[in-house]
Scaffold this motif. Structure first.
Motif, PDB file in Angstrom:
ATOM      1  N   ASP A  23     -72.106 -12.022  64.629  1.00 30.08           N
ATOM      2  CA  ASP A  23     -72.829 -11.170  65.504  1.00 30.08           C
ATOM      3  C   ASP A  23     -72.914 -12.261  66.403  1.00 30.08           C
ATOM      4  OD1 ASP A  23     -72.885  -9.599  63.665  1.00 30.08           O
ATOM      5  OD2 ASP A  23     -74.416  -7.893  64.640  1.00 30.08           O
ATOM      6  N   GLN A  24     -72.800 -11.882  67.668  1.00 29.11           N
ATOM      7  CA  GLN A  24     -72.873 -12.162  69.159  1.00 29.11           C
ATOM      8  C   GLN A  24     -73.974 -11.344  69.970  1.00 29.11           C
ATOM      9  OE1 GLN A  24     -68.932 -11.886  70.991  1.00 29.11           O
ATOM     10  NE2 GLN A  24     -68.891 -13.520  72.358  1.00 29.11           N
ATOM     11  N   TYR A  30     -72.877 -16.849  68.566  1.00 23.88           N
ATOM     12  CA  TYR A  30     -72.831 -16.011  67.613  1.00 23.88           C
ATOM     13  C   TYR A  30     -73.746 -17.017  66.798  1.00 23.88           C
ATOM     14  CZ  TYR A  30     -67.982 -14.900  68.878  1.00 23.88           C
ATOM     15  OH  TYR A  30     -66.712 -14.070  69.559  1.00 23.88           O
ATOM     16  N   TYR A  31     -74.306 -15.536  66.215  1.00 28.65           N
ATOM     17  CA  TYR A  31     -75.016 -16.171  65.804  1.00 28.65           C
ATOM     18  C   TYR A  31     -75.046 -15.502  64.316  1.00 28.65           C
ATOM     19  CZ  TYR A  31     -77.492 -11.776  65.922  1.00 28.65           C
ATOM     20  OH  TYR A  31     -77.313 -10.331  65.818  1.00 28.65           O
ATOM     21  N   ASN A  38     -83.050  -0.715  56.676  1.00 27.90           N
ATOM     22  CA  ASN A  38     -83.754  -0.597  57.930  1.00 27.90           C
ATOM     23  C   ASN A  38     -84.135  -1.303  59.271  1.00 27.90           C
ATOM     24  OD1 ASN A  38     -84.206   2.649  57.455  1.00 27.90           O
ATOM     25  ND2 ASN A  38     -85.966   1.237  55.752  1.00 27.90           N
ATOM     26  N   PHE A  39     -83.844  -2.835  59.391  1.00 31.90           N
ATOM     27  CA  PHE A  39     -84.251  -3.582  60.358  1.00 31.90           C
ATOM     28  C   PHE A  39     -82.843  -4.828  60.356  1.00 31.90           C
ATOM     29  CE2 PHE A  39     -86.347  -5.078  56.538  1.00 31.90           C
ATOM     30  CZ  PHE A  39     -86.346  -6.150  56.972  1.00 31.90           C
ATOM     31  N   SER A  40     -83.241  -5.654  60.582  1.00 31.59           N
ATOM     32  CA  SER A  40     -82.177  -6.976  60.759  1.00 31.59           C
ATOM     33  C   SER A  40     -83.068  -7.926  61.481  1.00 31.59           C
ATOM     34  CB  SER A  40     -80.437  -6.202  61.425  1.00 31.59           C
ATOM     35  OG  SER A  40     -80.975  -6.657  62.882  1.00 31.59           O
ATOM     36  N   HIS A  41     -83.023  -9.466  61.421  1.00 28.67           N
ATOM     37  CA  HIS A  41     -83.090  -9.665  61.683  1.00 28.67           C
ATOM     38  C   HIS A  41     -81.822 -11.483  61.834  1.00 28.67           C
ATOM     39  CE1 HIS A  41     -83.776 -12.494  58.428  1.00 28.67           C
ATOM     40  NE2 HIS A  41     -83.734 -11.506  57.767  1.00 28.67           N
ATOM     41  N   SER A  42     -82.242 -12.629  62.683  1.00 29.78           N
ATOM     42  CA  SER A  42     -81.517 -13.779  63.115  1.00 29.78           C
ATOM     43  C   SER A  42     -81.871 -14.934  61.940  1.00 29.78           C
ATOM     44  CB  SER A  42     -81.271 -14.214  63.996  1.00 29.78           C
ATOM     45  OG  SER A  42     -82.892 -14.919  64.356  1.00 29.78           O
TER      46      SER A  42
END
Length: 291
Positions: A23-24, A30-31, A38-42
């Motif tokens: 993603d950006q 970008y990472y 239900n969630f996301s993280h880097s």
């Protein structure tokens, strides 16, 4: 298609392949993003070891045959189980690529792959600079003939592999009982210590000591001492003739534990009649290591 190919390789290392995307962020960078229902993280929340696996797989999954891939310390932040799986993964790619790793971890030494071309090199830093050493073809041939013992964890297992990461000063004994009794019974009873390390849990018999000496000599070890049981005079003489810079001794008894005149008695105490000779051997090893 590329992501499926990447994940297929990642699956060889991880039992669970995370749902990841690139993603950006608002700043345009970008990472790596890890997605859950239900969630996301880097990747910051992923763990350095897993991120390292992503980078290694990225370097290999789409590489061309005969390319050279260099990896510095692949073991960092990885559980030992994952280190072993990564070593297998790299060994598989090494069949068609040149993989070079710099490591401080014995899990990345595979004796069985030496016959397939794996090269082990060591580096030592002395007053004249860094020197690089490598196993000779003769040593490789000896190790290949030694194949029956390469899979024996008491002879060439992790403890023996760790010896190859020492700076120097290695003590060779015939078997695992010898290492146990010298390390945990004889030396403490005499109030002595050796300012070096024992090679694993022994070399698997007096006849194997020549093979281990050849390996250590090729890899740049300057200070190696060996103790053989009484009665192994032939092997003792051969070792002294070939490895003139190493130090070898014959123990005053034919076995460390077995027999009426073993080095230790039934109570695991060193026999008084052998005190003086064993003390002399240990003192000579200490002087030799301190030169």
């Amino acid at each position: 298609e590329e992501k499926n190919k990447f994940n297929a390789d990642l699956k060889k290392l991880l039992d669970y392949v995370p749902n990841w995307t690139i993603d950006q962020n608002a700043a345009g960078s970008y990472y790596l993003k890890i997605n859950y229902p239900n969630f996301s993280h880097s990747s910051d929340g992923l763990g350095e070891g897993i991120v390292s696996l992503f980078l290694i797989v990225d370097a290999l999954y789409d590489s061309e045959e005969n390319q050279i891939i260099v990896i510095d310390e692949p073991e960092l932040s990885l559980h030992p189980h994952l280190q072993n799986k990564l070593n297998e993964y790299l060994s598989e790619y090494a069949k068609k690529h040149q993989i070079i790793i710099a490591t401080h971890n014995p899990n990345f030494i595979s004796w069985d792959t030496i016959k397939n071309g794996r090269i082990i090199r060591t580096s030592f830093n002395d007053k004249k600079g860094i020197k690089i050493f490598s196993l000779s073809d003769e040593a490789k041939e000896k190790l290949i003939l030694f194949e029956r013992d390469l899979g024996n964890i008491h002879i060439m297992g992790k403890d023996a592999k760790e010896t190859l990461f020492l700076e120097d000063k290695v003590v060779l004994l015939e078997g695992q009982e010898d290492v146990y009794y010298y390390k945990y019974k004889i030396l403490p009873q005499l109030g002595m210590n050796i300012n070096g390390e024992f090679f694993g849990w022994g070399v698997g018999g007096a006849s194997n000591m020549n093979i281990i000496c050849k390996m250590l000599s090729d890899l740049g070890y300057q200070k190696v001492a060996g103790i053989l049981d009484k009665g192994k005079e032939d092997e003792f003489r051969k070792l002294k003739q070939v490895y003139i810079n190493y130090l070898f001794f014959l123990a005053p008894a034919s076995d460390v534990r077995r027999g009426e005149m073993s080095l230790v008695d039934e109570q695991n105490n060193i026999r008084k009649e052998f005190d003086k000779e064993v003390i002399e051997i240990i003192e000579n090893i200490k002087k030799y290591f301190n030169k």
